[in-house]
Scaffold this active site. Structure first.
Site, PDB file in Angstrom:
ATOM      1  N   ILE A 168      55.484  -6.343  42.216  1.00 57.72           N
ATOM      2  CA  ILE A 168      56.002  -5.645  43.394  1.00 57.72           C
ATOM      3  C   ILE A 168      56.982  -6.530  44.151  1.00 57.72           C
ATOM      4  CG2 ILE A 168      55.384  -4.596  45.599  1.00 57.72           C
ATOM      5  CD1 ILE A 168      52.725  -3.756  44.296  1.00 57.72           C
ATOM      6  N   ARG A 181      47.589  -6.148  51.620  1.00 56.19           N
ATOM      7  CA  ARG A 181      46.274  -5.785  52.124  1.00 56.19           C
ATOM      8  C   ARG A 181      46.204  -6.172  53.589  1.00 56.19           C
ATOM      9  NH1 ARG A 181      45.910  -2.641  48.720  1.00 56.19           N
ATOM     10  NH2 ARG A 181      44.427  -2.479  47.004  1.00 56.19           N
ATOM     11  N   GLU A 227      40.878  -0.972  58.201  1.00 56.98           N
ATOM     12  CA  GLU A 227      41.217   0.449  58.018  1.00 56.98           C
ATOM     13  C   GLU A 227      39.970   1.326  58.027  1.00 56.98           C
ATOM     14  OE1 GLU A 227      43.642   1.323  54.617  1.00 56.98           O
ATOM     15  OE2 GLU A 227      45.048  -0.280  55.071  1.00 56.98           O
ATOM     16  N   HIS A 283      48.909   3.794  55.262  1.00 56.22           N
ATOM     17  CA  HIS A 283      48.581   3.363  53.899  1.00 56.22           C
ATOM     18  C   HIS A 283      49.061   4.384  52.864  1.00 56.22           C
ATOM     19  CE1 HIS A 283      45.626   0.651  51.482  1.00 56.22           C
ATOM     20  NE2 HIS A 283      46.714   0.947  50.788  1.00 56.22           N
TER      21      HIS A 283
END
Length: 325
Positions: A156, A243, A272, A290
């Site tokens: 990523i 994260r 979360e 998210h």
């Protein structure tokens, strides 16, 4: 051999359900509580669970589990104690590679939106405050020519680097902060000669933008803390699609409120779905719920890989996308 039974803790897109139904009986829930998950996992009723990252499998639960496998509907697997699963003969799988582009796109969305004050501009317009263009109206940060620091140059991170270069940004990176290891040109591939590796401390101080792409480990928990935030440029923008706990969210709220950094773009949160007190009220916090992988093709690819893992586990085979301790 009896018909395998699969528990899907929250509805997933096709082709996941169809793959599972061809292999056995499927129960699809609309989310499960911790107690409901415990009951299902320890009942012996299911062979494989296909959970979300919000479904936690700690060592204590896994020691009592009567399942063959956990086919996580995610690339990350910090919701599962993988060594404990292995100790109890429970296979673990994830969904690698299908979210690289979607998450990189989201990182760039957050970078651009936070830098150009998109959230503030949208509210300004919707509230009826726009009376015409002005030379000082909602001025943001320059992007072209700015330095992007990438924390974690994995798949990523590399995808983000490619996009940033297209915007004319200078890209520096630290492979796995807070420590590092040399990265060869072969490993960088097409990025070789176009990006520069620097130590973490230098990246923090040099970057106009910092984008986080590290896994959540003990070392990366609160990688961005009060000390790091104070060393960032006052004009810097922080982006997190990794994260939530990689960032000390309370420290970030203070830094944004006191204008120690310019802005932040977040898609993940430390606890979360809860967020640190004061975060949602900050105009310089560009926030998403998210949705980093929320592109149709990516979500379908995740469902397919998770289902393929689950079917293999139910058959007693090694899952194609196995997570090893």
């Amino acid at each position: 051999m009896s018909t395998p039974r699969f528990l899907v803790t929250r509805e997933i897109p096709e082709p996941g359900p169809s793959i599972l139904k061809e292999a056995g009986d499927v129960v699809i829930k609309d989310g499960v509580s911790a107690d409901e998950l415990r009951e299902a996992v320890t009942s012996g009723e299911y062979d494989v669970v296909l959970p979300q990252v919000s479904d936690k499998f700690d060592a204590e639960l896994l020691s009592q589990a009567k399942i063959r496998g956990i086919a996580n509907y995610a690339v990350g697997y910090n919701n599962i104690d993988v060594p404990a699963a292995a100790e109890n003969g429970i296979a673990v799988g994830n969904t690698p590679d299908v979210l690289n582009d979607a998450t990189a796109n989201t990182a760039m969305l957050l970078l651009l939106g936070a830098a150009r004050r998109a959230h503030e501009a949208s509210e300004y317009l919707r509230e009826g405050r726009f009376t015409g263009i002005g030379p000082n109206l909602l001025v943001g940060q320059d992007i072209t020519g700015a330095t992007l620091g990438i924390a974690g140059m994995g798949r990523i991170g590399k995808a983000v680097a490619q996009r940033a270069l297209g915007f004319g940004m200078k890209v520096i990176f630290t492979q796995r902060p807070p420590h590092d290891r040399p990265v060869s040109d072969d490993e960088l591939g097409d990025l070789a000669g176009r990006v520069t590796q620097v130590p973490w401390d230098e990246l923090v101080e040099m970057s106009d933008f910092i984008s986080l792409h590290v896994p959540l480990t003990e070392e990366t928990t609160h990688l961005i803390d009060r000390k790091v935030l104070r060393r960032m440029k006052s004009t810097a923008v922080l982006v997190n699609t990794a994260r939530g706990p990689v960032v000390d969210e309370n420290a970030l709220v203070r830094a944004l409120r006191d204008r120690e950094i310019f802005a932040a773009g977040l898609d993940v949160y430390e606890n979360e779905p809860e967020m640190a007190d004061g975060l949602v009220e900050l105009p310089n916090a560009f926030l998403l719920p998210h949705v980093g992988s929320a592109e149709g093709g990516s979500r379908a690819g995740m469902a397919r890989k998770a289902a393929e893992n689950a079917v293999a586990m139910a058959r007693g085979e090694t899952p194609p996308y196995e997570v090893k301790p």
